[in-house]
Design an enzyme around this catalytic site. Sequence first.
Site, short mmCIF file in Angstrom:
data_model
loop_
_atom_site.label_atom_id
_atom_site.label_comp_id
_atom_site.label_asym_id
_atom_site.label_seq_id
_atom_site.Cartn_x
_atom_site.Cartn_y
_atom_site.Cartn_z
N ARG A 145 -73.73 7.20 14.43
CA ARG A 145 -75.11 6.76 14.19
C ARG A 145 -75.23 5.25 14.27
NH1 ARG A 145 -76.32 10.37 8.96
NH2 ARG A 145 -76.34 12.43 9.90
N ARG A 184 -81.40 3.25 11.90
CA ARG A 184 -82.38 2.55 11.08
C ARG A 184 -81.83 1.32 10.35
NH1 ARG A 184 -84.59 7.13 7.37
NH2 ARG A 184 -82.59 8.10 7.89
N ARG A 214 -88.46 2.27 17.41
CA ARG A 214 -88.81 3.58 16.85
C ARG A 214 -90.29 3.63 16.49
NH1 ARG A 214 -90.63 7.55 15.85
NH2 ARG A 214 -90.01 9.22 14.40
N ASP A 266 -80.02 13.65 19.81
CA ASP A 266 -79.94 14.35 18.54
C ASP A 266 -79.35 15.73 18.75
OD1 ASP A 266 -81.28 16.12 16.16
OD2 ASP A 266 -81.10 14.03 15.56
N TYR A 297 -79.24 25.23 10.88
CA TYR A 297 -80.61 24.72 10.92
C TYR A 297 -81.60 25.83 11.29
CZ TYR A 297 -78.92 19.92 10.49
OH TYR A 297 -78.35 18.76 10.03
#
Length: 336
Positions: free
Chosen positions: A24, A28, A37, A74, A150
């Site tokens: 990652r 952020r 973003r 992703d 998921y």
Amino acid sequence: MTEKLFLQTLKGKKTKQTPIWVMRQAGRYLKEYRQIRETQENFISFCLNPEKASTVTLQPITRFKFDAAIIFSDILLIPWAMNFNVRFKTGVGPLLDAIEKPNMFDKNCLKGLTEKLSPVSKAIELANLSLPETTTLIGFAGAPWTLITYIAEGGSSRDFKTARLWAWQHAKELDALLELITEATISFLSLQAASGVECLMLFDSWAGAVPAAHRDWLVTRPTSTIIKGVRKNGHQQPIIGFPKGFGDGLIRYAEESGVDAIGLDHETDPKWVDKNLPRNFPVQGNLDPLSLISAGPEMLRSIDYILESFHDRPHIFNLGHGITPSTPVENVQIMI
């Protein structure tokens, strides 16, 4: 030209300098990432915008000069392309329409998958145009079991109750779904390999939730099938497996999955790994991401322990999971 440090390591060579990248690493914690973003309506559209995805892929390389870049994408792009209504809600994370039983799917969900995911191919091509010659580009996908969690839970979960119950109560139907997702994963990884990535990684982020009795069925064998499928499609790039939380299952995983290297989570003792995995088998990891919040003497000692443990084994330095958004940027440089 000398082969890239990262690729030498994946081929089993102990290099003088340990290569490094961070899971990652485009995220952020970087202000330049947040600025881009904010220009995108939603996260899926961000991942499927080749220009912006390639730009953020390069950001941590520009700033930190890591030995590898991982294409910005992703793991849930595969279920999105299979029409599982994947979306991301701010403050919540990924959401899908929860499924009661794994018997609602057939081959139709694979139609048009590579076309839907083709923007990732374009992002890879664009990233390669600007990457330094010494930097390896990694492509990746989520492993079938992790994607199934998921799909079963409708998003993230703490105990993965529904997915685990499927394994005990609906084994035949789950096996069919596993086969579909495995086929989709082969297609997606092959797409990335054909587009110019030099390494592939398979993220099984929730492998640790699998009961020991089901490890081969749900984790190791699907990984083996995926690797054989990618090879059958003519792609020979090294493949890193990351079965997070797998514990002593790593021994059999290393022997039977077919991966070229294993990513280690921060819960796994490096000295145990060095003692139990085959000699010269490459590993990646495994600093606790939270150690970067303060980046104090304890973090430095942990880094020393990891490097010492793998002093004579091919090793790529990394975190044991993804870097957290609250990580101070300057602390990443301290780690390096």
